[in-house]
Scaffold this active site. Structure first.
Site, PDB file in Angstrom:
ATOM      1  N   GLU A   1      -0.490  -9.599  -0.890  1.00  0.00           N
ATOM      2  CA  GLU A   1      -1.903  -9.904  -0.612  1.00  0.00           C
ATOM      3  C   GLU A   1      -2.711  -9.939  -1.913  1.00  0.00           C
ATOM      4  OE1 GLU A   1      -1.962  -6.755   2.382  1.00  0.00           O
ATOM      5  OE2 GLU A   1      -2.659  -8.240   3.836  1.00  0.00           O
TER       6      GLU A   1
ATOM      7  N   GLY B   1       0.697  -5.340   0.737  1.00  0.00           N
ATOM      8  CA  GLY B   1      -0.522  -5.411  -0.074  1.00  0.00           C
ATOM      9  C   GLY B   1      -0.277  -6.010  -1.447  1.00  0.00           C
TER      10      GLY B   1
ATOM     11  N   GLU C   1       4.768  -5.591   7.008  1.00  0.00           N
ATOM     12  CA  GLU C   1       3.954  -4.617   7.743  1.00  0.00           C
ATOM     13  C   GLU C   1       4.394  -4.424   9.187  1.00  0.00           C
ATOM     14  OE1 GLU C   1       2.831  -6.702   5.483  1.00  0.00           O
ATOM     15  OE2 GLU C   1       1.152  -5.865   4.359  1.00  0.00           O
TER      16      GLU C   1
ATOM     17  N   ALA D   1       0.857  -1.187   0.000  1.00  0.00           N
ATOM     18  CA  ALA D   1       0.000   0.000   0.000  1.00  0.00           C
ATOM     19  C   ALA D   1       0.888   1.230   0.000  1.00  0.00           C
ATOM     20  CB  ALA D   1      -0.874  -0.008   1.243  1.00  0.00           C
TER      21      ALA D   1
END
Ligand code: 3H9
Length: 700
Positions: free
Chosen positions: A107, A104, A127, A63
């Site tokens: 993910e 992300g 993260e 992200a």
């Protein structure tokens, strides 16, 4: 605005291209674009599969971290909704991976049905390093793909794995060479040929972790209260193992939403950007042509010189170490070998790698061996006259264009530069001990340092795995100048009645790796005292006979710290214990210097007196232009002095305490203790910023 996502098709295969430089980070337009691309795919009956791939140097690296600061709030929900839609497709969705597939990005890849990757791909969920946990089902899909044990490891360490391990673990299905678009298309064709049903990670069973693994991870996480994301990560993996997917999703969402606004996550995010910002040097264009560094020379095979040499051998650069005697040289090289062998014993290096690295290190007794070096770093002990003499020799012997660096921790880099006769080639490279381990490199930019010298050293520092931060020239540069006021107060507190254990416990309870007394005992009381004495000789000390009196007394008594079994503490091996003799010494010194002793000193006072003058010194360093930005100071303290990363560094901490509060407390201690020597004099910048402005917004 053009979308970072485009949808095209090649025959019967849809293609979703993500092009969002520099690292294809996930943003609002990214999510909207992906949703629109899915609309197109869902509407296209003539397509049998869809491939997701990225332009540029990497697949999605996570992200957009800056979007977490969005004042209207950040939610993982919009992205998670698109991921659920992607996974729910009945026709195969293939991710073609390259570069660093992180956070992300991983993910996103795990929500696809099939993953093909180039051999250079590395994958991870970093993260936790940002004070959060994966918020887009990483903690739920990863255990289903690779098992709970490896997922737990990856989620709690944030480490990346290479392609081989990812393949073995089942995170990646296939490896292929070529452009991401091509390998994606080929994988899609191959998959369609098998007619296999789509495989959704959320529908897989989790292979559970061995019985005590989760409990152990919970116990480990409990030992790190400053990193609440660890315990949260373990809870999420446990949920993945024990609960249905939808319930695990709810656990992850709650933990993510709780961690994202936490002070510790904000502090770690600040450090992430501070590290990247530190690489940008005012007045230095990004495209500055670098000097080639193919061979390095080191003067001095002591602990420092040997440690520095290891950094270069580790990345394959031949390095010559010059010493004055064969005995000193053999001793230094022996120590390096011992260090490498210790790494091999822990399985971090193979015997072959140890041999290869030792082969890159050459010993010499003559400066002539440095004639073909591109960079020479002097790492002899801290004495101006000696270093000037060495610099003069280096100026004469090294080839034109070679960089001459000094590892001085306090001395005047400009004076050393002048001694070489070619000051533009000179720069400070202040390594921290142990130099092969500590991440910080303070790069001291002299008045005459050439731009390409600075740029070359910054780049080289990154290549050897360091965090480089530029400092201007002053006594102690950024780190040791601030450490000086910290040590000063530690000594005064002890002379006034605090025990070394009280002083250390105050900052250790905040999360410091170790307090000032343990730190100096480890670094060497002799090293600290000699620096003070040398500084005094150069006329740099205040006219205060009690200034750093304790360290000089301990040094004179032969209490040189851990290595002599006594310093601020007494030692059995490496374990410190309180020593009543130190109290007696402190009493004598207090008596001699007219310092009033108190029965005990409260933790709040100790903490404030250790940290507020240090912060104040940081502000002086900023106003003098010695440091370019508050974040540079924070990086130095976190990467070099054991300052807790979850507090973001001293300048970040100052903002959180409030600059007004710090100004008031400095005035309070000036009143209480008197301020004949200006120890409590507030930085002019402190006065300017009081009244609500945050240092984080200060632009110099
Ligand atoms: C996440 O994904 C949460 C999810 O679970 C939930 C989502 C809903 N954002 O490091 P470099 C910039 S959390 C914004 O010098 P390298 C960086 O600031 C995220 N910016 O290059 C720099 O900008 P500038 C999980 C980012 O080749 C430029 O890109 N992901 C981001 O040495 C180049 O960076 C991570 O934590 C980002 N995510 O290393 C990965 N990443 O040039 C963090 C980079 O203006 N990133 N930038 O200074 C990295 O580890 C490294 O940047 C990477 C490239 C390995 C990708």
């Amino acid at each position: 605005m053009t979308s970072p996502i485009t949808f095209t098709q090649e025959g019967r295969i849809g293609l979703i291209l993500i092009d969002n430089p520099p690292v294809n980070a996930i943003s609002g337009p990214f999510i909207t674009g992906l949703a629109k691309a899915l609309d197109r795919f869902e509407a296209a009956d003539d397509l049998d599969a869809v491939v997701l791939y990225c332009a540029g140097r990497t697949f999605v690296a996570g992200a957009d971290i800056a979007s977490f600061e969005d004042p209207s709030g950040f939610s993982a929900k919009p992205f998670n909704t698109v991921l659920a839609r992607l996974e729910a497709q009945s026709r195969p969705v293939i991710a073609a991976l390259h570069g660093t597939v992180l956070g992300g990005g991983l993910e996103l890849a795990m929500a696809c049905h099939h993953r093909v990757a180039r051999p250079d791909t590395r994958l991870g969920l970093p993260e936790v390093k940002l004070g959060i946990i994966p918020g887009s089902l990483g903690t739920q899909r990863l255990p289903r793909l690779v098992g709970a044990e490896l997922a737990l490891d990856l989620v709690t360490t944030g480490r990346k794995i290479g392609l081989q391990q990812a393949l073995q673990a089942g995170l990646v299905d296939k490896v292929a060479e070529g452009e991401p678009r091509d390998i994606g298309l080929a994988a899609a064709e191959a998959l369609l040929a098998t007619d296999a049903p789509v495989r959704r990670a959320s529908e897989l069973d989790v292979s559970p972790a061995p019985a005590d693994v989760l409990a152990k991870a919970e116990a480990e996480a409990a030992k790190k209260p400053g990193w609440p994301q660890l315990a949260a990560a373990v809870r999420c993996v446990r949920a993945a193992q024990e609960l249905p997917f939808a319930e695990g999703e709810a656990v992850e969402a709650t933990e993510f939403a709780r961690l994202l606004p936490s002070p510790s996550s904000k502090a770690l995010r600040h450090l992430f950007f501070a590290e990247r910002e530190a690489a940008k040097i005012p007045g230095l264009p990004r495209d500055t042509k670098l000097r080639p560094i193919r061979k390095v020379g080191i003067i001095g095979a002591g602990t420092m010189g040997g440690g520095i040499a290891m950094n270069f051998a580790n990345i394959g650069i031949p390095t010559v170490i010059v010493e004055v005697s064969d005995a000193a040289l053999q001793c230094g090289l022996g120590l390096v070998r011992k260090n490498y062998e210790a790494s091999a014993a822990k399985g971090r290096l193979t015997a072959q790698q140890v041999g290869a690295r030792m082969n890159l290190l050459q010993g010499a007794l003559d400066y002539g061996a440095l004639a073909d070096c591109d960079l020479v770093i002097e790492a002899v002990f801290e004495n101006l006259a000696l270093k000037q003499e060495i610099c003069a020799k280096l100026g004469a012997i090294t080839k034109p264009g070679a960089i001459i660096a000094t590892n001085t921790s306090t001395l005047d880099v400009d004076a050393l530069a002048q001694a070489t006769g070619r000051p533009a080639d000179v720069v400070g490279m202040h390594f921290f001990s142990p130099a092969n381990v500590m991440r910080l490199l303070e790069v001291v930019r002299g008045t005459a340092t050439a731009p390409d010298v600075l740029a070359t050293v910054m780049k080289l520092a990154t290549a050897i795995g360091k965090v480089p931060v530029v400092s201007g020239v002053c006594y102690g540069f950024i780190g040791n100048r601030m450490a000086e006021v910290y040590m000063r107060e530690a000594e005064f507190l002890i002379m006034e009645g605090a025990e070394p254990t009280d002083v250390d416990a105050a900052v250790e309870s905040l999360g410091f790796a170790m307090g000032p007394c343990r730190m100096l005992d480890m670094a060497g009381v002799d090293v600290g005292a000699k620096t003070v004495i040398e500084h005094g000789r150069a006329g740099g000390l205040p006219d205060d006979p009690s200034y750093r009196a304790l360290v000089q007394k301990l040094f004179a008594m032969g209490r040189h710290g851990q290595k002599t079994g006594a310093g601020y503490y007494r030692y059995e091996g490496r374990a410190p214990s309180s020593d009543p003799q130190v109290k007696a010494i402190a009493e004598q010194l207090a008596d001699r210097h007219g310092i009033v002793r108190r029965q005990s000193i409260g933790r709040e006072e100790i903490t404030e007196r250790l940290l507020y003058p240090l912060i104040n010194e940081g502000l002086k360093i900023l106003e003098e232009g010695i440091a370019y930005r508050p974040g540079d100071i924070d990086l130095i303290w976190v990467a070099g002095y054991g300052f807790p990363d979850f507090l973001g560094g001293p300048m970040w901490m100052a903002d959180n305490i409030g600059l007004d509060v710090i100004a008031q407390r400095l005035a309070h201690y000036a009143g209480q203790r008197g301020d004949a020597y200006g120890y409590w004099r507030p930085a002019a910048l402190l006065g300017q910023l009081c009244g609500g402005m945050r240092l984080a917004h200060w632009k110099g």
